[in-house]
Design an enzyme around this catalytic site. Structure first.
Site, PDB file in Angstrom:
ATOM      1  N   GLY A  85      -8.905  -9.122   1.181  1.00 38.84           N
ATOM      2  CA  GLY A  85      -8.050 -10.018   1.949  1.00 38.84           C
ATOM      3  C   GLY A  85      -7.037  -9.215   2.735  1.00 38.84           C
ATOM      4  N   GLY A 107      -4.936 -17.769  -6.418  1.00 41.53           N
ATOM      5  CA  GLY A 107      -3.912 -18.568  -5.733  1.00 41.53           C
ATOM      6  C   GLY A 107      -3.364 -17.933  -4.472  1.00 41.53           C
ATOM      7  N   GLY A 110      -6.821  -7.886  -4.918  1.00 39.31           N
ATOM      8  CA  GLY A 110      -6.185  -6.567  -5.010  1.00 39.31           C
ATOM      9  C   GLY A 110      -7.131  -5.394  -4.831  1.00 39.31           C
ATOM     10  N   ALA A 164      -6.198  -6.167   2.369  1.00 35.57           N
ATOM     11  CA  ALA A 164      -6.655  -4.807   2.693  1.00 35.57           C
ATOM     12  C   ALA A 164      -7.379  -4.769   4.035  1.00 35.57           C
ATOM     13  CB  ALA A 164      -7.560  -4.271   1.590  1.00 35.57           C
ATOM     14  N   ASP A 220     -11.852 -19.024   0.817  1.00 38.73           N
ATOM     15  CA  ASP A 220     -11.122 -19.454  -0.377  1.00 38.73           C
ATOM     16  C   ASP A 220     -10.653 -20.898  -0.240  1.00 38.73           C
ATOM     17  OD1 ASP A 220     -10.936 -17.086  -2.114  1.00 38.73           O
ATOM     18  OD2 ASP A 220      -9.851 -16.194  -0.420  1.00 38.73           O
ATOM     19  N   HIS A 277     -15.642 -14.350   3.111  1.00 40.91           N
ATOM     20  CA  HIS A 277     -15.180 -14.988   1.872  1.00 40.91           C
ATOM     21  C   HIS A 277     -14.206 -16.110   2.244  1.00 40.91           C
ATOM     22  CE1 HIS A 277     -14.389 -14.900  -2.492  1.00 40.91           C
ATOM     23  NE2 HIS A 277     -13.112 -15.129  -2.193  1.00 40.91           N
ATOM     24  N   GLY A 327      -2.822 -10.664  -1.549  1.00 40.57           N
ATOM     25  CA  GLY A 327      -1.750  -9.671  -1.605  1.00 40.57           C
ATOM     26  C   GLY A 327      -1.200  -9.389  -2.994  1.00 40.57           C
ATOM     27  N   ASP A 329     -12.707  -9.883  -6.938  1.00 42.94           N
ATOM     28  CA  ASP A 329     -11.834 -10.557  -5.972  1.00 42.94           C
ATOM     29  C   ASP A 329     -10.373 -10.456  -6.398  1.00 42.94           C
ATOM     30  OD1 ASP A 329     -10.719 -12.222  -4.089  1.00 42.94           O
ATOM     31  OD2 ASP A 329     -11.687 -14.068  -4.809  1.00 42.94           O
TER      32      ASP A 329
HETATM   33  C1  DX5 Z   1      -7.088 -15.092  -4.477  1.00 37.72           C
HETATM   34  C2  DX5 Z   1      -8.285 -15.270  -3.584  1.00 37.72           C
HETATM   35  C3  DX5 Z   1      -8.687 -14.021  -2.935  1.00 37.72           C
HETATM   36  C4  DX5 Z   1      -7.663 -13.451  -1.971  1.00 37.72           C
HETATM   37  C5  DX5 Z   1      -7.858 -11.967  -1.975  1.00 37.72           C
HETATM   38  O1  DX5 Z   1      -6.908 -16.201  -5.259  1.00 37.72           O
HETATM   39  O2  DX5 Z   1      -9.387 -15.761  -4.317  1.00 37.72           O
HETATM   40  O3  DX5 Z   1      -9.949 -14.124  -2.293  1.00 37.72           O
HETATM   41  O4  DX5 Z   1      -7.774 -13.943  -0.672  1.00 37.72           O
HETATM   42  O5  DX5 Z   1      -6.815 -11.363  -1.289  1.00 37.72           O
HETATM   43  P1  DX5 Z   1      -6.394  -9.842  -1.588  1.00 37.72           P
HETATM   44  O6  DX5 Z   1      -7.602  -9.004  -1.324  1.00 37.72           O
HETATM   45  O7  DX5 Z   1      -5.250  -9.605  -0.645  1.00 37.72           O
HETATM   46  O8  DX5 Z   1      -5.966  -9.782  -3.039  1.00 37.72           O
HETATM   47 ZN    ZN Z   2     -11.430 -15.595  -3.424  1.00 39.01          ZN
END
Ligand code: DX5
Ligand code: ZN
Length: 226
Positions: free
Chosen positions: A197, A142, A177, A199, A35, A33, A145, A175
């Site tokens: 992310g 954005g 948390g 995790a 971003d 993934h 975590g 996507d």
């Molecule tokens: C947030 C991103 C996510 C992020 C996810 O805006 O789109 O893809 O990297 O990270 P976690 O899994 O830590 O919430």
């Molecule tokens: Zn994302």
């Protein structure tokens, strides 16, 4: 009909200094993934098409590009050229969503639309028939975590209804948390693809974190009766 749970580690949480090793460490995942953040649509800046080219050289997995930018109509072709396998743009940002989806399909890639926690799922009504995937944001985009927003479960249930009423079954990606702790419930409520992310990349053993999320997700698939 999805019969497996797919895990998509978000390299936003990876160690950028060792990106090649980080990609290698999650080779048991299903997608990478990626971003894209422009500092305008979201209050953070990440990476663009140049780094995507490098990532494509560093992994055999399909790359799932998530564009969090104000002007995807102007820049999405750069990500297709750089090798995006799945391209997601936010419905809230698109000037001509169908035109983008058509161009993505013409290049043989998968087209996906994301919606924010504050956007009603029915806003997808006019485009759901053309999509390969829908990305449900479970945090405000954005940052990695952040805490999973519980309203996501309602969004997922509404998406299931919308898809049924259109007789379509796009992949559903969630996507923000997501971790092994909530993966079963997220999948049981309709997700097929889980982004991880923090995790994944904050864990000592990234590959194990991917497996743990997938295993938890598979329990959710059983709860869903598939
Ligand atoms: C947030 C991103 C996510 C992020 C996810 O805006 O789109 O893809 O990297 O990270 P976690 O899994 O830590 O919430
Ligand atoms: Zn994302």
């Amino acid at each position: 009909m999805a019969t497996k749970v797919r895990i998509a580690p978000s390299i936003l949480s990876a160690d950028f200094l060792h990106l090649g090793d980080e990609l290698e460490s999650v080779s048991n995942a299903d997608y990478i993934h990626y971003d894209v953040m422009d500092g305008d649509y979201v209050p953070n800046i990440s990476f663009g098409p140049g780094i995507l080219r490098a990532v494509k050289r560093g992994t055999d997995l399909p790359v799932d590009v998530h564009m969090m930018v104000s002007n995807p109509d102007e820049t999405f072709r750069d990500y297709l050229d750089a090798g995006a396998d799945i391209l997601t743009f936010h419905l809230e940002t698109a000037k001509h969503a169908h035109r983008m989806v058509d161009e993505i399909h013409k290049q043989g890639r998968l087209a996906s639309v994301a919606i924010n926690p504050g956007t009603a799922v029915w806003a997808l009504d006019a485009i759901i028939d053309c999509l390969d995937m829908v990305l449900i944001m479970s945090v405000n985009p954005g940052f990695s975590g952040q805490k999973f927003i519980e309203h996501t479960y309602t969004q997922l249930r509404k998406l299931t209804e919308l898809c049924k009423s259109h007789s379509v079954r796009p992949l559903v990606e969630v996507d923000g948390g997501v971790s092994a702790a909530n993966a079963a419930q997220v999948v049981a409520t309709g997700a097929d693809v889980l982004v991880g992310g923090s995790a994944v990349f904050d864990a000592d053993d990234h590959a194990k974190a991917v497996d743990d999320m997938r295993q938890a997700g598979m329990r959710g698939l059983e709860m869903r009766g598939q």
